[in-house]
Write an enzyme that holds these catalytic residues in place. Structure first.
Site, PDB file in Angstrom:
ATOM      1  N   ASP A  93       0.851  -1.183   0.000  1.00 20.90           N
ATOM      2  CA  ASP A  93       0.000   0.000   0.000  1.00 20.90           C
ATOM      3  C   ASP A  93       0.892   1.240   0.000  1.00 20.90           C
ATOM      4  O   ASP A  93       2.095   1.163   0.216  1.00 20.90           O
ATOM      5  CB  ASP A  93      -0.972  -0.011   1.171  1.00 20.90           C
ATOM      6  CG  ASP A  93      -0.292  -0.002   2.522  1.00 20.90           C
ATOM      7  OD1 ASP A  93       0.921   0.249   2.587  1.00 20.90           O
ATOM      8  OD2 ASP A  93      -0.983  -0.260   3.524  1.00 20.90           O
ATOM      9  N   SER A  94       0.305   2.391  -0.250  1.00 16.90           N
ATOM     10  CA  SER A  94       1.102   3.599  -0.488  1.00 16.90           C
ATOM     11  C   SER A  94       1.543   4.293   0.784  1.00 16.90           C
ATOM     12  O   SER A  94       2.404   5.169   0.746  1.00 16.90           O
ATOM     13  CB  SER A  94       0.287   4.586  -1.323  1.00 16.90           C
ATOM     14  OG  SER A  94      -0.811   5.083  -0.559  1.00 16.90           O
ATOM     15  N   GLY A  95       0.971   3.928   1.920  1.00 15.19           N
ATOM     16  CA  GLY A  95       1.236   4.618   3.169  1.00 15.19           C
ATOM     17  C   GLY A  95       0.235   5.706   3.478  1.00 15.19           C
ATOM     18  O   GLY A  95       0.201   6.233   4.590  1.00 15.19           O
ATOM     19  N   GLY A  96      -0.579   6.042   2.502  1.00 11.55           N
ATOM     20  CA  GLY A  96      -1.523   7.143   2.681  1.00 11.55           C
ATOM     21  C   GLY A  96      -2.535   6.908   3.783  1.00 11.55           C
ATOM     22  O   GLY A  96      -2.807   7.800   4.592  1.00 11.55           O
ATOM     23  N   TYR A  97      -3.097   5.707   3.841  1.00 10.04           N
ATOM     24  CA  TYR A  97      -4.140   5.446   4.840  1.00 10.04           C
ATOM     25  C   TYR A  97      -3.596   5.589   6.250  1.00 10.04           C
ATOM     26  O   TYR A  97      -4.217   6.211   7.116  1.00 10.04           O
ATOM     27  CB  TYR A  97      -4.736   4.049   4.636  1.00 10.04           C
ATOM     28  CG  TYR A  97      -5.766   3.695   5.683  1.00 10.04           C
ATOM     29  CD1 TYR A  97      -7.071   4.175   5.575  1.00 10.04           C
ATOM     30  CD2 TYR A  97      -5.442   2.907   6.777  1.00 10.04           C
ATOM     31  CE1 TYR A  97      -8.023   3.870   6.542  1.00 10.04           C
ATOM     32  CE2 TYR A  97      -6.383   2.602   7.748  1.00 10.04           C
ATOM     33  CZ  TYR A  97      -7.670   3.082   7.617  1.00 10.04           C
ATOM     34  OH  TYR A  97      -8.599   2.796   8.584  1.00 10.04           O
ATOM     35  N   ASP A 147      -2.655   8.391  -2.059  1.00 11.66           N
ATOM     36  CA  ASP A 147      -3.945   9.069  -2.036  1.00 11.66           C
ATOM     37  C   ASP A 147      -4.297   9.485  -0.618  1.00 11.66           C
ATOM     38  O   ASP A 147      -3.626   9.106   0.342  1.00 11.66           O
ATOM     39  CB  ASP A 147      -5.042   8.165  -2.602  1.00 11.66           C
ATOM     40  CG  ASP A 147      -5.348   6.971  -1.702  1.00 11.66           C
ATOM     41  OD1 ASP A 147      -4.429   6.515  -0.989  1.00 11.66           O
ATOM     42  OD2 ASP A 147      -6.487   6.496  -1.710  1.00 11.66           O
ATOM     43  N   GLN A 194     -11.628   7.177  -5.277  1.00  6.79           N
ATOM     44  CA  GLN A 194     -12.160   7.767  -4.051  1.00  6.79           C
ATOM     45  C   GLN A 194     -13.503   8.429  -4.352  1.00  6.79           C
ATOM     46  O   GLN A 194     -13.973   8.425  -5.478  1.00  6.79           O
ATOM     47  CB  GLN A 194     -11.160   8.766  -3.462  1.00  6.79           C
ATOM     48  CG  GLN A 194      -9.893   8.128  -2.895  1.00  6.79           C
ATOM     49  CD  GLN A 194     -10.152   7.315  -1.625  1.00  6.79           C
ATOM     50  OE1 GLN A 194     -11.270   7.291  -1.072  1.00  6.79           O
ATOM     51  NE2 GLN A 194      -9.120   6.630  -1.147  1.00  6.79           N
ATOM     52  N   GLY A 221     -11.566   4.110   0.352  1.00  6.91           N
ATOM     53  CA  GLY A 221     -12.530   4.895   1.102  1.00  6.91           C
ATOM     54  C   GLY A 221     -13.708   4.126   1.645  1.00  6.91           C
ATOM     55  O   GLY A 221     -14.692   4.729   2.082  1.00  6.91           O
ATOM     56  N   ASP A 271      -7.845  -7.462   0.837  1.00  4.63           N
ATOM     57  CA  ASP A 271      -6.885  -7.637   1.926  1.00  4.63           C
ATOM     58  C   ASP A 271      -7.557  -7.204   3.211  1.00  4.63           C
ATOM     59  O   ASP A 271      -8.458  -6.362   3.205  1.00  4.63           O
ATOM     60  CB  ASP A 271      -5.624  -6.787   1.705  1.00  4.63           C
ATOM     61  CG  ASP A 271      -5.840  -5.337   2.140  1.00  4.63           C
ATOM     62  OD1 ASP A 271      -5.485  -4.994   3.284  1.00  4.63           O
ATOM     63  OD2 ASP A 271      -6.388  -4.547   1.337  1.00  4.63           O
ATOM     64  N   CYS A 309     -12.666 -27.873   7.146  1.00  2.77           N
ATOM     65  CA  CYS A 309     -11.405 -27.194   6.845  1.00  2.77           C
ATOM     66  C   CYS A 309     -10.272 -28.207   6.733  1.00  2.77           C
ATOM     67  O   CYS A 309     -10.177 -29.137   7.532  1.00  2.77           O
ATOM     68  CB  CYS A 309     -11.092 -26.169   7.938  1.00  2.77           C
ATOM     69  SG  CYS A 309      -9.514 -25.313   7.712  1.00  2.77           S
ATOM     70  N   CYS A 311      -6.944 -27.428   6.928  1.00  5.74           N
ATOM     71  CA  CYS A 311      -5.672 -26.935   7.454  1.00  5.74           C
ATOM     72  C   CYS A 311      -5.132 -27.866   8.536  1.00  5.74           C
ATOM     73  O   CYS A 311      -5.856 -28.685   9.099  1.00  5.74           O
ATOM     74  CB  CYS A 311      -5.828 -25.512   8.000  1.00  5.74           C
ATOM     75  SG  CYS A 311      -6.596 -25.394   9.634  1.00  5.74           S
ATOM     76  N   CYS A 314      -6.913 -27.783  12.026  1.00  2.38           N
ATOM     77  CA  CYS A 314      -8.149 -28.564  12.121  1.00  2.38           C
ATOM     78  C   CYS A 314      -7.865 -30.061  12.014  1.00  2.38           C
ATOM     79  O   CYS A 314      -8.611 -30.870  12.573  1.00  2.38           O
ATOM     80  CB  CYS A 314      -9.124 -28.122  11.026  1.00  2.38           C
ATOM     81  SG  CYS A 314      -9.815 -26.475  11.311  1.00  2.38           S
ATOM     82  N   HIS A 340      -5.201 -21.291  10.905  1.00  6.51           N
ATOM     83  CA  HIS A 340      -6.532 -21.732  10.490  1.00  6.51           C
ATOM     84  C   HIS A 340      -7.286 -20.614   9.773  1.00  6.51           C
ATOM     85  O   HIS A 340      -7.892 -20.836   8.720  1.00  6.51           O
ATOM     86  CB  HIS A 340      -7.353 -22.206  11.684  1.00  6.51           C
ATOM     87  CG  HIS A 340      -8.824 -22.268  11.365  1.00  6.51           C
ATOM     88  ND1 HIS A 340      -9.369 -23.281  10.617  1.00  6.51           N
ATOM     89  CD2 HIS A 340      -9.838 -21.393  11.627  1.00  6.51           C
ATOM     90  CE1 HIS A 340     -10.671 -23.053  10.446  1.00  6.51           C
ATOM     91  NE2 HIS A 340     -10.979 -21.911  11.047  1.00  6.51           N
TER      92      HIS A 340
END
Length: 377
Positions: A93-97, A147, A194, A221, A271, A309, A311, A314, A340
């Site tokens: 990610d850009s770091g903006g958030y 952004d 946005q 956003g 994500d 599941c 995994c 489990c 899990h």
């Protein structure tokens, strides 16, 4: 196919799409869920275990990595992939958030954002150009444009002003990325739409981003407190405003039922920190809804977390043992629960892809909600 980046849609079912993103470090099957590796680690998991769950790509965080250990240091050590032993695609990610969330520690101007580190109070300036440079130093495969992410409850004129600035930053991000030499020849750049919950503002944003031109487009956003109903109402129109032949990425989402609902509306990538954070706090996601392993009713329950599941958690460990680990605050509990949850999210995405390919996604989504939410919604 471009060796750098290619997106192929294999099947459609309503608005839902399944496909493949091809990049030099490997294919990404879509719809895709990207585990969040904020500080070059998916918390409580080894990278090879993350891959074993079925993850094709992970997310790294520009803001945290620029502060510690530092982008220049990561580059000196061979890049993020080598540094953390993950040799498949990484989206940063850009770091903006993160910067925008530091409302009392930052100053916003047209140039960028001046902020103080939450770690040691040191002063930094993050601009579209610097964000591109940091992501290049990290060696990101999918780079996000810089952004601003305003809250949906801000006045419309403030949201419009913020969106317009983000679109100017998107062009500066494009120019900064393209100046990246060899990195730009093997990586991809995504723009971020946005406009909060406003259909007209998002349409303007999408048009401006498309004019600049990006390899993929994120829907920013959302998942910032507006609630699922408002998010879905926005997703009823936002993905369709973006180019049809490019991946659509909904940032920061979300719960399993959020993912299924977003896929219904044409989203390809996701994500969220939720599966790992919940695992560390004793919550497991299952096909029959979330379970709180702190609950005393699991103290003598010898069943697996989820019989559906596949995994290792489990397959080997009982709910009773996991309850004991969680209550005792043992590190192994966080490890097994996180493994899990990440595996469950990957299995959910595989089931979604299979259902789209078979033309039965609507039935799958209804059945999933019936089982997961306990009611036919």
């Amino acid at each position: 196919m471009s060796e750098r980046f290619d997106f192929t849609i294999h099947a459609r079912d309503g608005k839902a799409r399944s496909g493949t993103i091809r990049m030099q470090r490997g294919d990404i099957r879509t719809p895709a869920f990207m585990p969040v590796g904020t500080a070059a680690t998916v918390k409580a998991m080894k990278p090879e275990t993350v891959r074993k769950t079925g993850a094709d790509i992970i997310l790294g965080n520009t803001y945290h990595l620029m502060l510690r250990p530092g982008a220049e240091r990561v580059a000196k050590l061979g890049g993020l992939h080598k540094f953390m032993n993950w040799h498949r695609p990484i989206l940063t990610d850009s770091g903006g958030y993160q910067v925008m969330s530091l409302s009392d520690l930052r100053k916003l101007t047209e140039k960028g954002v001046e902020f103080r580190s939450h770690i040691d109070g040191s002063k930094h300036m993050l601009t579209p150009e610097r964000s591109m440079e940091i992501q290049r130093l990290l060696g990101s495969d999918i780079v996000m444009a810089f952004d601003e992410c305003p809250r949906a409850d801000r006045p419309r004129d403030e949201i419009a002003t913020s969106m317009e600035m983000s679109m100017r930053w998107a062009k500066r991000s494009r120019d900064g990325f393209d100046a990246g030499g060899d990195h730009a020849e093997r990586a991809a750049l995504f723009g971020i739409q946005q406009g909060a919950l406003d259909e007209d503002l998002r349409k303007i944003s999408a048009e401006k981003l498309t004019e600049v031109g990006f390899d993929g487009y994120a829907i920013g956003g959302l998942a910032v407190g507006e609630g699922q109903e408002a998010m879905f109402a926005t997703l009823d129109f936002a993905p369709g405003q973006l180019p049809e032949d490019r991946p659509r990425y909904l940032m920061g989402v979300g719960k399993p039922d959020d993912l299924v609902g977003a896929v219904e509306r044409g989203v390809d990538m996701f994500d969220c920190v939720l599966p790992s954070r919940s695992g560390r706090n004793g919550q497991a996601f299952t096909w029959n809804g979330p379970l709180n392993l702190r609950n005393a009713r699991f103290a003598e329950d010898q069943e697996p977390l989820d019989s559906r599941c596949s995994c290792d958690t489990c397959g080997i460990y009982s709910r009773a043992y996991l309850h004991h680990l969680v209550k005792s605050q043992e590190i192994l509990g966080a490890m097994l629960m996180t493994e899990h949850n990440i595996a469950f999210y990957q299995q959910l995405m595989q089931a979604v892809r299979d259902a789209i390919g078979d033309g039965r996604f609507a039935t799958f989504a209804d059945d999933f909600r019936c089982d997961y939410l306990g009611a036919d919604t």
